[in-house]
Design an enzyme around this catalytic site. Structure first.
Site, PDB file in Angstrom:
ATOM      1  N   THR A 192      46.121  37.255 -55.685  1.00 20.37           N
ATOM      2  CA  THR A 192      46.800  38.343 -56.342  1.00 20.37           C
ATOM      3  C   THR A 192      46.609  39.822 -55.892  1.00 20.37           C
ATOM      4  O   THR A 192      46.897  40.633 -55.909  1.00 20.37           O
ATOM      5  CB  THR A 192      46.678  38.021 -57.882  1.00 20.37           C
ATOM      6  OG1 THR A 192      47.248  36.652 -58.040  1.00 20.37           O
ATOM      7  CG2 THR A 192      47.391  38.849 -58.798  1.00 20.37           C
ATOM      8  N   THR A 225      42.580  34.082 -57.759  1.00 22.68           N
ATOM      9  CA  THR A 225      41.684  33.425 -58.798  1.00 22.68           C
ATOM     10  C   THR A 225      42.072  32.264 -59.242  1.00 22.68           C
ATOM     11  O   THR A 225      40.914  31.570 -59.882  1.00 22.68           O
ATOM     12  CB  THR A 225      42.137  34.509 -60.182  1.00 22.68           C
ATOM     13  OG1 THR A 225      43.470  34.061 -60.468  1.00 22.68           O
ATOM     14  CG2 THR A 225      41.742  35.528 -60.019  1.00 22.68           C
ATOM     15  N   ASP A 226      43.080  31.451 -58.909  1.00 20.05           N
ATOM     16  CA  ASP A 226      43.362  29.953 -59.134  1.00 20.05           C
ATOM     17  C   ASP A 226      42.363  29.134 -58.815  1.00 20.05           C
ATOM     18  O   ASP A 226      41.672  28.211 -59.662  1.00 20.05           O
ATOM     19  CB  ASP A 226      44.611  29.509 -58.845  1.00 20.05           C
ATOM     20  CG  ASP A 226      45.917  30.060 -59.579  1.00 20.05           C
ATOM     21  OD1 ASP A 226      45.728  30.942 -60.556  1.00 20.05           O
ATOM     22  OD2 ASP A 226      47.104  29.862 -59.227  1.00 20.05           O
ATOM     23  N   SER A 243      45.378  31.359 -53.230  1.00 20.50           N
ATOM     24  CA  SER A 243      44.063  30.554 -53.200  1.00 20.50           C
ATOM     25  C   SER A 243      44.302  29.117 -53.383  1.00 20.50           C
ATOM     26  O   SER A 243      43.520  28.348 -53.002  1.00 20.50           O
ATOM     27  CB  SER A 243      43.093  30.787 -54.422  1.00 20.50           C
ATOM     28  OG  SER A 243      43.932  30.517 -55.679  1.00 20.50           O
TER      29      SER A 243
END
Ligand SMILES: *[C@@H]1O[C@H](CO)[C@@H](O)[C@H](O)[C@H]1NC(C)=O
Ligand SMILES: *[C@@H]1O[C@H](CO)[C@@H](O)[C@H](O)[C@H]1NC(C)=O
Ligand SMILES: *[C@@H]1O[C@H](CO)[C@@H](O)[C@H](O)[C@H]1NC(C)=O
Ligand SMILES: *[C@@H]1O[C@H](CO)[C@@H](O)[C@H](O)[C@H]1NC(C)=O
Ligand SMILES: *[C@@H]1O[C@H](CO)[C@@H](O)[C@H](O)[C@H]1NC(C)=O
Length: 362
Positions: free
Chosen positions: A51, A131-132, A98
């Site tokens: 992101t 971030t996942d 990710s």
């Protein structure tokens, strides 16, 4: 002001230093020579996408955008203040969301980061990431890198095109931490939303909001006030943090480890299906402090006896300790995704029963 942009292919120099060569086309090193300041630390930014490099159609769109749309050059250009605290160098390692990051990609990444850290002219490393699964990459790096230098993993919850995008400030804070002598000797860190956290314990706690990376029990290492890091404690590493040397580990040697979820009436057959599908290890996301149903435990005990499957129990609760048990190992304080990488690395390093018990339970 004339700014000279130098694009250097890293290929030759990195290939000399290691048996692996960098992925073709994806490794470009960018350094803005005009802004170089000899009294600033050199920080290398490995960009992987996510992101923080995301782009959406409108400024009010904070979901459903394209992750990994912007290159590391654009990320660095968007934050000229980086030059106030560092000489940033960008390496476009990958540019994906990710969820596309794999163990094989992480092996390449950790070796390149280690090579960079081993250079005396590099003072710290930042990895930009979606971030996942950021916590998985940060954890993997933490247990496979050996360095006193700061390594910071950073991401963003809002794409660059959003109103109040958090990427630029997060990147500046990450580079500022990586450039800070006070950040040395603390293992890999995660920096988002003005917080500095240990990669070993930190997890994503909220699917949408910028205030998401936390370790509730172990807490944060520090805070950023006016973009200056303030650490709460002297440098320290998590107790019992292992180190795995993956310099020569081939991607095929990282075994498949699958994660099963615990719930009322869980299907015991899923464990055997995972092993039939190639899993050498299983991490069970247990209920409470790792509990599993009786039929489920019998199925696991059979797999351990008949296939030598390595079984580790973690928990589906946010925090807590899973201790030793009759079947398999307890994951201690590790959540399932962190226990999975630990088990993969331990299996590839050939750990036996006693070493596994020490690794997970003490
Ligand atoms: C890792 O790097 C090697 C050597 O450059 C490359 O051949 C391989 O495709 C890379 N693996 C992944 C998963 O990116
Ligand atoms: C280089 O960095 C030092 C320390 O931050 C600063 O005092 C100096 O003004 C900088 N030089 C230039 C040319 O920006
Ligand atoms: C920080 O960077 C900005 C943008 O490049 C510049 O205008 C400003 O003078 C810098 N501040 C310091 C203290 O170096
Ligand atoms: C930063 O990098 C430059 C260019 O590689 C090098 O000359 C300089 O010594 C490095 N600075 C430090 C503090 O290592
Ligand atoms: C890791 O292993 C490589 C060779 O396999 C060796 O050169 C290197 O020194 C080792 N690193 C550490 C920190 O033990």
């Amino acid at each position: 002001m004339v700014s000279v942009k130098l694009l250097l292919s890293l290929g030759a120099s990195l290939a000399l230093a290691s048996p692996i060569s960098p992925p073709p086309n994806s490794l470009l090193l960018t350094r803005d020579v005009a802004q170089f300041n000899a009294s600033h630390p050199n920080i290398t930014i490995f960009a992987t996408g996510g992101t923080i490099a995301g782009s959406a159609g409108s400024s009010d769109q904070t979901t459903g955008y394209q992750a990994g749309a912007l290159g590391v050059d654009i990320l660095i250009k968007a934050v000229p203040q980086l030059w106030n605290v560092s000489n940033p160098t960008g390496v476009q390692f990958a540019n994906v969301g990710s969820s596309e990051i794999t163990p094989a990609i992480l092996l390449n990444l950790t070796r390149l980061v280690q090579q960079e850290l081993d250079k005396p002219e590099c003072q710290g490393v930042v990895v930009t990431h979606g971030t996942d699964t950021l916590e998985e990459t940060a954890f993997f790096l933490d247990v496979t890198l050996r360095t006193e230098k700061p390594v910071v993993v950073v991401g963003a919850m809002r794409p660059a095109t959003a109103i109040s995008a958090d990427g630029p400030i997060n990147l500046l804070e990450a580079v500022t931490v990586a450039a800070s002598p006070a950040a040395r000797g603390r293992g890999v860190m995660v920096v988002l939303n003005d917080r500095i956290a240990s990669a070993y314990y930190t997890t994503k706690t909220q699917a949408n909001a910028p205030d998401t990376f936390k370790s509730y029990e172990q807490g944060f290492l520090g805070y950023l006030l006016n973009i200056k890091p303030i650490f709460y404690f002297s440098p320290a590493l998590p107790v019992g943090k292992p180190y795995f040397n993956v310099t020569e580990t081939a991607a095929e040697l990282l075994p498949q480890v699958d994660i099963l979820y615990g719930y009322q009436g869980l299907d015991p057959k899923l464990a055997a299906a995972a092993v039939a599908g190639g899993a050498r290890g299983l991490v069970c996301t247990g209920m409470g402090a790792g509990s599993w149903t009786a039929p489920g435990q019998q199925a696991l005990a059979r797999l351990i006896t008949e296939h030598g499957t390595a079984v580790v129990f973690s928990r589906r609760t946010m925090d807590g300790y899973v201790g030793s048990r009759q079947v398999g190992y307890g994951a201690g304080f590790l959540n399932p995704q962190k226990a999975r990488y630990t088990l993969m690395l331990a299996l590839s390093a050939g750990y036996g029963d006693e070493q596994m018990r020490t690794l997970f339970e003490s």
